[in-house]
Design an enzyme around this catalytic site. Structure first.
Site, PDB file in Angstrom:
ATOM      1  N   GLU A   1       0.895  -1.255   0.029  1.00 48.98           N
ATOM      2  CA  GLU A   1      -0.070  -0.093  -0.003  1.00 48.98           C
ATOM      3  C   GLU A   1       0.915   1.231  -0.143  1.00 48.98           C
ATOM      4  O   GLU A   1       1.468   1.634   0.944  1.00 48.98           O
ATOM      5  CB  GLU A   1      -0.941  -0.123   0.943  1.00 48.98           C
ATOM      6  CG  GLU A   1      -1.838   1.307   1.185  1.00 48.98           C
ATOM      7  CD  GLU A   1      -2.884   1.326   2.068  1.00 48.98           C
ATOM      8  OE1 GLU A   1      -3.608   2.244   2.529  1.00 48.98           O
ATOM      9  OE2 GLU A   1      -3.238   0.195   2.937  1.00 48.98           O
TER      10      GLU A   1
ATOM     11  N   ASP B   1       1.208 -14.679  12.824  1.00 50.12           N
ATOM     12  CA  ASP B   1      -0.017 -15.428  12.266  1.00 50.12           C
ATOM     13  C   ASP B   1      -1.055 -14.522  11.266  1.00 50.12           C
ATOM     14  O   ASP B   1      -1.595 -13.394  12.181  1.00 50.12           O
ATOM     15  CB  ASP B   1      -0.933 -16.154  13.200  1.00 50.12           C
ATOM     16  CG  ASP B   1      -1.896 -17.025  12.855  1.00 50.12           C
ATOM     17  OD1 ASP B   1      -2.293 -16.846  11.681  1.00 50.12           O
ATOM     18  OD2 ASP B   1      -2.504 -17.947  13.439  1.00 50.12           O
TER      19      ASP B   1
ATOM     20  N   HIS C   1      -3.201   9.411  -1.818  1.00 46.40           N
ATOM     21  CA  HIS C   1      -3.507   8.177  -2.254  1.00 46.40           C
ATOM     22  C   HIS C   1      -3.799   8.156  -3.793  1.00 46.40           C
ATOM     23  O   HIS C   1      -3.892   7.020  -4.655  1.00 46.40           O
ATOM     24  CB  HIS C   1      -4.721   7.439  -1.514  1.00 46.40           C
ATOM     25  CG  HIS C   1      -4.278   7.336  -0.172  1.00 46.40           C
ATOM     26  ND1 HIS C   1      -4.317   7.954   0.818  1.00 46.40           N
ATOM     27  CD2 HIS C   1      -3.754   5.764   0.371  1.00 46.40           C
ATOM     28  CE1 HIS C   1      -3.925   7.386   1.930  1.00 46.40           C
ATOM     29  NE2 HIS C   1      -3.721   6.220   1.949  1.00 46.40           N
TER      30      HIS C   1
END
Length: 513
Positions: A206, A415, A507
């Site tokens: 990202e 995890d 963005h």
């Protein structure tokens, strides 16, 4: 002349319509793509780059739907409108009567039905060498996947990992996927265990994420740094004992409390690291849920505590059967009350994994210079977003901590399935120093992490842990402090971008220009 509409199996199975083809006026197949976009209120909406009807609105066209398996169904439709929009034609058609519409949907429903699943399937593609951890087995699996999918596996098939080292890490190993790793920071820590300037590895695809985290870290560091502390550590496994009736459930709940030390010894037969702290019975009618609460030291502990709890529960069932003649109707090792890999209010209030807190104070000069907001703007923005969170039913309050948790988890071999519950947080912000500064704190109540075992043993992930001095025994609390500190830094930066109306530009390149 009939217009043919192909109905693919994927469209029928999804009860939606997709690309269709027609037959041209010369009777030959027309390669033009048709899109039947919707059927609403009795109107069929088409879109195409070429006009496929020869008639004007108000005329009737014969359409043939071709379903998977070769079934066809013809129906006449009334053309309602034909509108040209740039290079596309938008076509609306209607059924001639309610009876023809009902018939169409009956045919469509019949072709959505799943095939008979009662017949036994005897043949299907089988992956070779399952359960084998050798390079030759990996190569055979790769060859099978290449043949089955037609993909060369040029990139995934390249790996430096040795298959022999991956037992209890993964199964049916074929290769690896590269994820870019960047570095955020530095962030100045004044923690219980973590001290000094820390640069943290973040595995992410990202854009702007690491830059934003670094901006938040810079603002905190320029204001004196961040304070962090681990508040608690607990991991739970909650088995279900379904008894004959409430009487037996009440009895077993009391008996288990009286035999805690014996039960604790049973858990120690399976692991020397899982420390059973207490057992908390919860009765729901004849169902007895027993919360086994552990400290799993530097391991995340899900698998460890499962084995320990299974051993203890089978000892319990054996004892009550021999001594009292009490039978358990149904035993399930996890009743879903431990909320493993789930976001729940239970974990938000009582915690699961590591509960950790971070706090900082930002001066007004720093917020204006680095974050482009005043203290008042930042705190007002926080209250607005907190109100939005309440309105949406959010558990806790946070802006963006899942990104930080996921990026550090991926880089350090945690995890990934636990990102969900680990990203619950409680962010608070207030004006201090007569409105000239901002106080901010963040609590992560259910951070599921480990610095030993699992993916932390892999070479790249171990190296990432070594970067932040969190590799091995005794380092799990340090990792918790670092994650919480950087999560707060990211939240402050993201909130500032939203308040200053810079979030979209960060963005989207067109807005940035």
């Amino acid at each position: 002349m009939t217009n043919y509409i192909q109905v693919p199996s994927r469209i029928v199975n999804a009860a939606l319509f997709g690309r269709v083809k027609t037959t041209g006026h010369d009777g030959l197949e027309d390669p033009r793509n048709m899109q039947l976009e919707s059927i609403e209120a009795g109107l069929l909406e088409f879109r195409t780059q070429n006009l496929w009807v020869s008639s004007s609105p108000g005329t009737v066209e014969l359409v043939e739907f071709r379903f998977p398996g070769g079934f066809t169904y013809q129906i006449s439709l009334n053309i309602v409108s034909v509108v040209k929009q740039n290079n596309d034609y938008s076509i609306s058609a209607s059924f001639l009567s309610s009876e023809s519409e009902d018939k169409f949907w009956s045919v469509f429903l019949a072709n959505m039905r799943s095939p008979d699943k009662t017949s036994e399937v005897k043949e299907w593609p089988r992956l070779p060498c399952r359960g084998q951890y050798t390079e030759s087995a990996r190569q055979r699996r790769l060859s099978f996947i290449r043949e089955h999918t037609g993909v060369t596996m040029e990139h995934i098939g390249k790996t430096d990992l040795q298959p022999e080292s991956l037992k209890r890490v993964t199964e049916s190993f074929i290769g690896t996927v590269e994820i870019p790793v960047g570095v955020a920071g530095p962030l100045m820590f004044h923690g219980q265990l973590v001290k000094g300037h820390i640069f943290v590895p973040m595995a992410t695809t990202e854009g702007s994420l690491i830059a934003s985290a670094t901006r938040g870290a810079t603002a905190i560091t320029c204001s004196g740094g961040i304070t962090t502390a681990v508040l608690d550590r607990r991991i739970t496994r909650v088995p279900l004992f379904q008894m004959a009736d409430l009487h037996d459930a009440l009895f077993l709940a009391q008996w288990v409390k009286s035999r805690f030390l014996d039960i604790r010894k049973q858990t120690q037969l399976m692991s020397k690291h899982a420390d059973l702290k207490r057992i908390e019975p919860q009765i729901l009618g004849r169902d007895l849920h027993m919360h086994f609460v552990y400290d799993s030291a530097d391991a995340a502990g899900q698998n460890m505590t499962t084995g320990c709890t299974w051993q203890a529960c089978h000892w319990i069932m054996d004892q009550i059967s021999k001594i009292f003649g009490i039978k358990v109707n149904r035993f399930i090792i996890e009743s879903n009350l431990s909320n493993d890999k789930k976001v729940t209010y239970n974990n938000f209030m009582f915690g699961r994994g590591t509960r950790v807190v971070a706090e900082c104070k930002l001066s007004g000069k720093v917020t204006k210079r680095i974050l482009n907001v005043t203290p008042d703007q930042l705190v007002r923005g926080y209250h607005s977003l907190a109100a939005g969170g309440v309105a949406s039913g959010m558990i806790g309050v946070n802006i963006n901590i899942a990104n930080m948790v996921a990026a550090i988890f991926t880089a350090t071999g945690q995890d990934i399935g636990s990102v969900h519950e680990s990203s619950v947080g409680h962010l608070t912000m207030d004006l201090v120093d007569n409105g000239e500064a901002v106080y901010a704190s963040l609590v992560l109540p259910s951070l599921l992490i480990g610095t030993v075992g699992g993916g932390t043993r892999l070479p790249h992930q171990r190296e990432a842990l070594q970067m932040i001095a969190c590799d091995g025994n005794g380092k799990s609390p340090c990792l918790a402090e670092i994650i919480c500190g950087f999560a707060l830094a990211l939240d402050l930066s993201t909130l500032s971008a939203l308040v200053a109306d810079e979030f979209a530009a960060a963005h989207h390149p067109l807005i940035a220009k």
